[in-house]
Scaffold this active site. Structure first.
Site, PDB file in Angstrom:
ATOM      1  N   GLU A  76      -1.537 -24.565  15.147  1.00  0.00           N
ATOM      2  CA  GLU A  76      -0.983 -25.555  14.218  1.00  0.00           C
ATOM      3  C   GLU A  76       0.546 -25.511  14.143  1.00  0.00           C
ATOM      4  O   GLU A  76       1.195 -26.516  13.875  1.00  0.00           O
ATOM      5  CB  GLU A  76      -1.583 -25.382  12.823  1.00  0.00           C
ATOM      6  CG  GLU A  76      -3.040 -25.837  12.715  1.00  0.00           C
ATOM      7  CD  GLU A  76      -4.028 -24.742  13.066  1.00  0.00           C
ATOM      8  OE1 GLU A  76      -3.600 -23.687  13.592  1.00  0.00           O
ATOM      9  OE2 GLU A  76      -5.235 -24.934  12.829  1.00  0.00           O
ATOM     10  N   PHE A 117     -14.734 -20.675   1.557  1.00  0.00           N
ATOM     11  CA  PHE A 117     -14.426 -20.427   2.969  1.00  0.00           C
ATOM     12  C   PHE A 117     -13.269 -21.335   3.409  1.00  0.00           C
ATOM     13  O   PHE A 117     -13.289 -22.527   3.158  1.00  0.00           O
ATOM     14  CB  PHE A 117     -15.661 -20.693   3.832  1.00  0.00           C
ATOM     15  CG  PHE A 117     -15.376 -20.529   5.304  1.00  0.00           C
ATOM     16  CD1 PHE A 117     -15.009 -19.284   5.822  1.00  0.00           C
ATOM     17  CD2 PHE A 117     -15.437 -21.615   6.165  1.00  0.00           C
ATOM     18  CE1 PHE A 117     -14.727 -19.135   7.169  1.00  0.00           C
ATOM     19  CE2 PHE A 117     -15.153 -21.466   7.516  1.00  0.00           C
ATOM     20  CZ  PHE A 117     -14.804 -20.229   8.017  1.00  0.00           C
ATOM     21  N   GLN A 118     -12.289 -20.746   4.039  1.00  0.00           N
ATOM     22  CA  GLN A 118     -11.083 -21.442   4.483  1.00  0.00           C
ATOM     23  C   GLN A 118     -10.379 -22.171   3.342  1.00  0.00           C
ATOM     24  O   GLN A 118      -9.783 -23.225   3.532  1.00  0.00           O
ATOM     25  CB  GLN A 118     -11.386 -22.403   5.645  1.00  0.00           C
ATOM     26  CG  GLN A 118     -11.759 -21.640   6.925  1.00  0.00           C
ATOM     27  CD  GLN A 118     -11.702 -22.482   8.176  1.00  0.00           C
ATOM     28  OE1 GLN A 118     -11.927 -23.694   8.127  1.00  0.00           O
ATOM     29  NE2 GLN A 118     -11.407 -21.856   9.297  1.00  0.00           N
ATOM     30  N   LYS A 165     -12.328 -32.313   0.923  1.00  0.00           N
ATOM     31  CA  LYS A 165     -13.299 -32.960   1.805  1.00  0.00           C
ATOM     32  C   LYS A 165     -14.123 -34.024   1.082  1.00  0.00           C
ATOM     33  O   LYS A 165     -14.439 -35.068   1.658  1.00  0.00           O
ATOM     34  CB  LYS A 165     -14.224 -31.892   2.403  1.00  0.00           C
ATOM     35  CG  LYS A 165     -14.919 -32.373   3.669  1.00  0.00           C
ATOM     36  CD  LYS A 165     -15.663 -31.234   4.349  1.00  0.00           C
ATOM     37  CE  LYS A 165     -16.343 -31.737   5.620  1.00  0.00           C
ATOM     38  NZ  LYS A 165     -17.155 -30.683   6.264  1.00  0.00           N
ATOM     39  N   MET A 195      20.052 -11.968  21.780  1.00  0.00           N
ATOM     40  CA  MET A 195      20.951 -12.038  20.638  1.00  0.00           C
ATOM     41  C   MET A 195      20.826 -10.778  19.772  1.00  0.00           C
ATOM     42  O   MET A 195      21.819 -10.259  19.264  1.00  0.00           O
ATOM     43  CB  MET A 195      20.653 -13.293  19.809  1.00  0.00           C
ATOM     44  CG  MET A 195      21.739 -13.641  18.815  1.00  0.00           C
ATOM     45  SD  MET A 195      23.346 -13.940  19.585  1.00  0.00           S
ATOM     46  CE  MET A 195      23.372 -15.726  19.701  1.00  0.00           C
TER      47      MET A 195
END
Lengths: 584, 186
Positions: A52, A114-115, A164, A482
């Protein structure tokens, strides 16, 4: 005509009505209804990413190169948390994004489902604004508002969290024209009194300089055009931040190059010594100012910014102008012309003579080699071989990024995509894919380091799947360059964890994804290898083995003012004092 | 002083209200915000203060317009003039924030806070507590044989003063609302 539809269909319909053609995303349980709707249409193209974070950076590349908002679709929980780095990146660099995340159904919120994650809570300080939509009847309006907020005023990322059950429920869809417009209407016209004061200062200034930033790019191509006209008509010198490169052409006669920590000597000294500084859409970032107390001590400062909170945040200015860069420049230019196009020609000539002396220092000079590829040389060759092409450049973060800003020239806005504010390693590869998706025929090159490239290299899979022929130009020094440079200057050459053992074979890695890999280590082969990369029709990973211990100069050490630049290795002993060492 | 009406996108604050840049004194300011009463709006305001390291001395919030779903947030904060300007600009930038008023610079204002004091004691100290309450115009809203709960309204300073006096007399608990403030006149 209003239509009753499911929340999921509303999302797709709203995207269409907002003119969206591409969505970057990754499916999951909490966004399945929306993915089902995406499956049943052909107007919006979905780019399936591999992580993502990649989706958000792709959307940033898309947005930065087109001027349109980028759109991202992720699922709840880990989908949303993985997007967070990209959100902050876009917030810091003022990139308009609309991110849609799924959420567990409303009746499960707060149960540690969940999630489930508190996505609006987590992303509240990471977005310009965010919404949790609990009622399908409000969904369409919220989506339209989200686009409005992301693109108006100072652009930025917004997030809409959609449970949802809200996606499944039905309600009446309200098209953009009918949606209640948000009260959010930032001012774009600058105060004409302040603009007049600026014009008066322009007419008499002896040592003026334009200092421009990403705001010019965000304002649109018209703003860049006005800036060019203004700079050329006044004959003033101009420098730009990392984010503003391309607004004024690198071949323009007023161009001094980038300023700041790794900016050009002449640009920084001109900033230090000027008597009139006109800040156009930049924000006095700490990479630019160095020690604030000693920043450009003798100048009157004008600051044009669309965000009132940018003004007087770091540096006190004499003439603040709140407004859109394009509108303000237009008014200023018209006023200046109508007052007779006056500038202090004599003083200006002396100022340019002084600048010419600084230029003669040739601050980007480096010791080239015919045995090893110097990173600066690699970029000089890349620049020479691609100049004039329809070229877009993205970068990762580190030495290679600064060298790219120093050695590549940009003639047009929206051609340079880099992570400036947040400094996100792993930005460049996905951003290059986002750019390529928006400009399928263009040459898109990501200037990378070996370490940055590894951070999001999984997106090579996305490049392959969607036939995005992005060129990954890795300046491979087997170091976190760097970090290594700072350890050398600051920490007694104790190189703690700044080299990469067990680097992959980048050629084989490319081939494993089905892409082309090229390795080059001999300066004599460089041009041919670069041309091979450009000509190949498909993604290329170019493993350019460069000098491992090259440092990036010039450099303003932390905590020092502009006139205490380091020009090369000879002067680095004790360059950064104890007070500077605590700064980043 | 003319009232400074600070609206979103205005150029009339931070930008034009410049004070001496060399003055680094800490000032206390009372800010009044009108915001959409939507979920998370208070978190946005508080998060801005904590995230950017600003101070909150007192904060009060309640819906004041039930039909328009608008809340008024009153914040007492402190900082250098430059920080105060930043705070106002940052607040005005939040999407659900409609108005930001700096009551400290916009002219005279009234500031009130309500507090409840529980004072427990017997005999002489109990009588003294009641006497002091009367002087401060505090009301008794609950009483047992060994305690009072006083309600007092006033400026934060007045409430502090009464609390100081009540402490040796058995002040055992105190609840304060934080400051609510309005500008004077129309």
């Amino acid at each position: 005509m209003t239509e009753v539809m499911s929340g999921a269909r509303m999302v797709v319909q709203a995207l269409k009505d907002q003119g969206v053609d591409t969505v970057f995303g990754y499916p999951g349980g909490a966004v399945l209804p929306i993915y089902d709707e995406i499956f049943q249409q052909n107007d919006i193209r979905h780019i399936l990413v591999r992580h993502e974070q990649g989706a958000v950076h792709m959307a940033e590349g898309y947005a930065r190169s087109t001027g349109k908002p980028g759109v991202v679709l992720v699922t709840s929980g880990p989908g949303a948390t993985n997007a967070v780095t990209g959100l902050v990146d876009a917030l810091m660099d003022s990139i308009p994004l609309v991110v849609i995340s799924g959420q567990v159904p409303t009746f499960m919120i707060g149960t540690d489902g969940f999630q489930e994650a508190d996505t609006v809570g987590i992303t509240r300080p990471c977005t310009k604004h965010n919404w949790l939509v609990k009622d399908t009847a409000k969904l369409a309006e919220t989506l339209h508002q989200a686009f409005h907020v992301a693109t108006h005023g100072r652009p930025g990322p917004v997030l809409i969290d959609i449970p949802k059950d809200v996606q499944f429920a039905t309600a009446e869809y309200s098209p953009p024209q009918k949606a209640r417009i948000s009260h959010y209407q930032p001012k774009v016209k600058g105060d004409i009194e302040a603009i007049t004061r600026m014009v008066e200062m322009i007419e008499t200034a002896e040592r003026p300089i334009f200092y421009t930033g990403g705001g010019v790019i965000n304002s649109g191509t018209a703003a860049s055009q006005l800036l060019r006209e203004f700079v050329d008509a006044t004959g003033f010198p101009i420098t730009s931040t990392l984010m503003g490169l391309g607004a004024y052409p690198a071949s323009g006669k007023g161009w001094l190059g980038m300023l700041g920590m790794h900016g050009l000597y002449e640009a920084n000294l001109a900033m230090h010594g000027c008597d009139l500084m006109i800040n156009v859409g930049a924000r006095f970032d700490d990479r630019i100012t160095g020690r604030v107390k000693d920043f450009s001590p003798g100048s009157k400062k004008v600051h044009i910014d669309i965000d009132p909170s940018s003004i007087n945040k770091v540096i006190r200015v004499d003439v603040p102008i709140v407004g859109d860069v394009g509108h303000v420049l237009e008014d200023a230019l018209r006023l200046w012309k109508s007052r007779g196009r006056k500038v202090n020609k004599e003083a200006l000539a002396a100022w340019w003579a002084q600048i010419a002396e600084w230029k003669a220092v040739n601050c980007l000079d480096f010791q080239n080699s015919d045995k090893l590829i110097k990173p600066q040389h690699a970029l000089q060759r890349l620049e020479a071989l691609t100049r004039g092409m329809d070229r877009y450049v993205t970068t990762e973060v580190g030495q290679h990024q600064m060298w790219a800003a120093q050695f590549l020239g940009f003639e047009a806005p929206n051609r340079w995509m880099t992570s400036g504010g947040l400094g996100t390693m792993g930005y460049g590869l996905p951003a290059s894919i986002g750019v390529q998706v928006a400009h399928p025929e263009a040459l898109v090159i990501n200037i990378a380091g070996d370490a940055s490239f590894l951070m999001n290299m999984q997106e090579l899979g996305t490049a392959m799947q969607f036939r995005a022929p992005v060129k990954q130009f890795i300046l491979n020094n087997e170091r976190l360059g760097m970090v290594r440079q700072w350890q050398q200057l600051l920490h007694g050459e104790r190189y703690s964890q700044s080299w990469s053992e067990s680097l992959p074979d980048f050629v084989k890695l490319a081939e494993a994804f089905g892409a082309k890999g090229i390795q080059c280590s001999d300066p004599a082969d460089l041009d041919d290898a670069i041309m091979e990369m450009i000509r190949y029709d498909g993604p290329v990973v170019f493993d350019c083995l460069v000098e491992k211990h090259e440092n990036c100069f010039p450099m303003i050490p932390s905590g020092r003012p502009h006139n205490e630049m380091l020009l090369g290795d000879a002067e680095t002993e004790g360059a950064i004092g104890a007070r500077g060492a605590v700064l980043v | 002083m003319a009232p400074l009406n600070i609206k979103q996108g205005s150029t009339r604050f931070s930008a034009y209200d410049l004070r001496d840049p060399n003055v680094e004194i800490i000032e206390q300011h009372t800010l009044a915000l009108v915001v959409d009463n939507e979920s998370g709006v208070l978190a946005r305001v508080i998060g801005l203060f904590s995230g950017r390291g600003y101070n909150i001395d007192s904060l009060t919030v309640a819906e004041v317009d039930h039909t328009g779903h608008r809340s008024r947030i009153t914040i007492v904060t402190r900082g250098t003039p430059q920080v105060i300007d930043q705070i106002k600009a940052q607040l005005a930038r939040l999407v659900p924030v409609h108005e930001v008023h700096d009551l400290t610079v916009e002219g005279p204002s009234v500031q009130r806070e309500l507090a409840l004091f529980k004072v427990s004691g017997k005999g002489e100290s109990r009588i003294e507590a009641l006497r002091l309450a009367e002087i401060f115009r505090a009301k008794v809203v609950d009483s047992t044989l060994e305690s009072f709960v006083f309600e007092i309204t006033g400026t934060p300073e007045k409430i502090d003063a009464l609390a100081e006096l009540m402490r040796p007399l058995g002040l055992s608990e105190m609840a304060r609302t934080g400051v609510a403030a309005l500008s004077r006149g129309v």
